[in-house]
Scaffold this active site. Structure first.
Site, PDB file in Angstrom:
ATOM      1  N   HIS A 134       0.866  -1.172   0.000  1.00 12.36           N
ATOM      2  CA  HIS A 134       0.000   0.000   0.000  1.00 12.36           C
ATOM      3  C   HIS A 134       0.911   1.232   0.000  1.00 12.36           C
ATOM      4  O   HIS A 134       2.007   1.190   0.556  1.00 12.36           O
ATOM      5  CB  HIS A 134      -0.839  -0.045   1.286  1.00 12.36           C
ATOM      6  CG  HIS A 134      -1.920   0.986   1.375  1.00 12.36           C
ATOM      7  ND1 HIS A 134      -1.677   2.282   1.767  1.00 12.36           N
ATOM      8  CD2 HIS A 134      -3.246   0.904   1.143  1.00 12.36           C
ATOM      9  CE1 HIS A 134      -2.822   2.955   1.773  1.00 12.36           C
ATOM     10  NE2 HIS A 134      -3.799   2.137   1.396  1.00 12.36           N
ATOM     11  N   LYS A 237     -10.685  -1.071  10.127  1.00 10.47           N
ATOM     12  CA  LYS A 237     -10.805  -2.262   9.265  1.00 10.47           C
ATOM     13  C   LYS A 237     -11.123  -3.502  10.095  1.00 10.47           C
ATOM     14  O   LYS A 237     -11.291  -4.593   9.559  1.00 10.47           O
ATOM     15  CB  LYS A 237      -9.510  -2.477   8.481  1.00 10.47           C
ATOM     16  CG  LYS A 237      -9.226  -1.338   7.498  1.00 10.47           C
ATOM     17  CD  LYS A 237      -8.001  -1.634   6.670  1.00 10.47           C
ATOM     18  CE  LYS A 237      -7.412  -0.407   6.012  1.00 10.47           C
ATOM     19  NZ  LYS A 237      -8.143   0.051   4.833  1.00 10.47           N
ATOM     20  N   CYS A 376      -4.563   2.381  -3.827  1.00  5.38           N
ATOM     21  CA  CYS A 376      -3.294   2.848  -3.217  1.00  5.38           C
ATOM     22  C   CYS A 376      -2.194   1.819  -3.400  1.00  5.38           C
ATOM     23  O   CYS A 376      -1.374   1.592  -2.494  1.00  5.38           O
ATOM     24  CB  CYS A 376      -3.478   3.180  -1.735  1.00  5.38           C
ATOM     25  SG  CYS A 376      -4.685   4.459  -1.436  1.00  5.38           S
TER      26      CYS A 376
HETATM   27  N1  PMP Z   1      -1.894  -0.839   4.531  1.00 12.77           N
HETATM   28  C1  PMP Z   1      -2.835  -1.578   3.935  1.00 12.77           C
HETATM   29  C2  PMP Z   1      -2.492  -2.952   3.457  1.00 12.77           C
HETATM   30  C3  PMP Z   1      -4.119  -1.065   3.789  1.00 12.77           C
HETATM   31  O1  PMP Z   1      -5.066  -1.795   3.199  1.00 12.77           O
HETATM   32  C4  PMP Z   1      -4.404   0.239   4.254  1.00 12.77           C
HETATM   33  C5  PMP Z   1      -5.784   0.861   4.092  1.00 12.77           C
HETATM   34  N2  PMP Z   1      -6.348   0.649   2.831  1.00 12.77           N
HETATM   35  C6  PMP Z   1      -3.389   0.956   4.874  1.00 12.77           C
HETATM   36  C7  PMP Z   1      -2.150   0.383   5.002  1.00 12.77           C
HETATM   37  C8  PMP Z   1      -3.606   2.329   5.409  1.00 12.77           C
HETATM   38  O2  PMP Z   1      -4.473   2.295   6.494  1.00 12.77           O
HETATM   39  P1  PMP Z   1      -5.055   3.624   7.116  1.00 12.77           P
HETATM   40  O3  PMP Z   1      -5.596   4.418   5.972  1.00 12.77           O
HETATM   41  O4  PMP Z   1      -6.114   3.150   8.043  1.00 12.77           O
HETATM   42  O5  PMP Z   1      -3.951   4.331   7.809  1.00 12.77           O
END
Ligand code: PMP
Length: 418
Positions: A134, A237, A376
């Site tokens: 990500h 999540k 992302c």
């Molecule tokens: N890492 C992964 C694998 C994710 O899926 C996400 C959220 N899509 C994030 C990091 C970032 O998480 P957050 O936006 O809650 O900080």
């Protein structure tokens, strides 16, 4: 255990109707149809027990924590610190001072990059990052690389969306300091062998940060079994609220790290005459008033997961994924991206002659919420020659009937687009 015994063991079961009854949002309609919520990898829905924490906190014991001597401050502090102990159990960490509360996974990774990274990395040091990360586990390292001259090396991914472990092994040099890898890919659902990857990192004298944002909602996490140096996840999540997350770090590492953000709560004494001194861990990394209600609500979300059973949740999502995979495979010109043998409940796909965004917009008209875009994870999608996919991702409250609605809906909207 023999293979036969494993095969004949009953799967832990989930009462999906009872699970659904806990989620008020699932009774709402979207465009006149029952909501089918399949965007759980972006954020999961929230059970009423978690929502009720907010009313209880603000209605009964709203107070700033740690520094007050009055009853409300005591109660809020106790609830906040009990959640820290709860998270310790959830991750099987050794000590609750290894749990730092952050705003989410993104902030947790930025904390490591800035506090640990700036203190430990110099020009020419290497950080290994996988191609399936990500952006939140890429960009903080790139910012550091730009500023300090740290070198980022990319762990390759094969055509199924599986990390190439042999290539990973070859990336290590005597300058490798850290591996930053996700436990489960949000874009493709691949479950990565982080335990093995941690052992390889440690053998090479490097450390490992595991981004557990997509793993924590679906499988039991044991940071000691993995031997993770750092492990991060987000409350929103795991059936919790937005605005709270967790960074686990080994106590010895946390102790040796300088603070990141300065402010109230993280100090011992502040002076203009003498050097300011800092609080012990974990408070050293929690400057300012934290998201008190959100953290307490995270504790309730973890309790909900524990009552429901994480094994049962993971097994049910596996059934939903298998049903959805079989269903969409019958759609002409549809290609699934991410076909790893070991996958969490994430189904990413593209369709010939129909753009992902259009599919997402049209299927929303049928009440079905899926994600479309780059998730992302642009470097991963670029390897597969696409800039966007459709992604359906599953949670404990989804049903096989909802998967059928997704598949029927896809048939309809793709027919309209072609
Ligand atoms: N890492 C992964 C694998 C994710 O899926 C996400 C959220 N899509 C994030 C990091 C970032 O998480 P957050 O936006 O809650 O900080």
């Amino acid at each position: 255990m023999t293979e036969l015994a494993t095969r004949t063991m009953p799967l832990p079961s989930l009462d999906v109707a009872a699970v659904r009854a806990d989620f008020p949002i699932l009774t709402r309609q979207v465009h006149g149809r029952p909501l089918v919520y399949l965007d759980n990898a972006a954020t999961s829905q929230t059970p009423r027990q978690v929502i009720e924490v907010f009313a209880d906190y603000y209605g009964r014991y709203n107070a700033n924590i740690h520094r007050g001597l009055h009853t409300l401050a005591d109660e809020a502090t106790a609830a906040f610190e009990e959640t820290r102990e709860h998270v310790r159990r959830f991750l099987n960490a050794a000590e609750s001072r290894e749990i730092v509360f952050t705003r989410g996974t993104t902030e947790a990774i930025n904390l490591v990059a800035n506090a640990w990274g700036r203190a430990n990395l110099v020009a020419g040091d290497e950080v290994l990052v996988s191609r399936m990360e990500h952006h939140s586990n890429i960009v903080p390292w790139q910012l550091l690389a730009r500023e300090l001259g740290v070198v980022i090396k990319v762990i390759p991914v094969d055509d199924r969306g599986v990390l190439d472990l042999a290539a990973y092994g070859e990336l290590f040099t005597d300058r490798t300091r850290l591996v930053a890898v996700n436990h489960v890919s949000n874009a493709f659902g691949t479950i990565n062998p982080v335990r093995e990857m941690a052992a390889m990192a440690h053998d090479a004298g490097a450390m490992i940060l595991v981004d557990g944002a997509q793993a924590a909602p679906h499988q039991a996490i044991d940071v000691r079994a993995i031997d993770a140096d750092f492990y991060a996840f987000s409350a929103h999540k795991v059936y919790g609220p937005t605005g709270a997350g967790v960074l686990y770090g080994k106590a010895s590492l946390f102790e040796a790290m300088p603070p990141w953000q300065g402010g109230g709560e993280m100090i011992e004494t502040v002076s203009f005459e003498e050097p300011t001194t800092f609080a012990g861990i974990p408070h050293k990394f929690e400057a300012g008033t934290p998201a008190i209600a959100e953290v307490i609500a995270l504790g309730e979300a973890l309790a909900w997961v524990e009552r429901t059973g994480i094994e049962a949740i993971g097994a049910w999502e596996g059934r939903l994924l298998a049903h959805a995979t079989a269903g969409v495979s019958r759609i002409d010109g549809l290609r699934i991206l991410g076909t790893a043998p070991d996958k969490a409940g994430v189904l990413s796909f593209v369709v010939d002659g129909a753009h992902a965004q259009d599919i997402g917009l049209l299927i929303d008209q049928l009440g079905v919420a899926i994600r479309t875009g780059h998730h992302c994870a642009q470097p991963l999608l670029a390897q597969f020659g696409v800039d966007a996919t459709c992604r359906a991702s599953f949670a404990a409250y989804n049903t096989l009937e909802e998967v059928d609605i997704l598949v029927d809906g896809l048939h309809r909207v793709i027919g309209m687009l072609r």
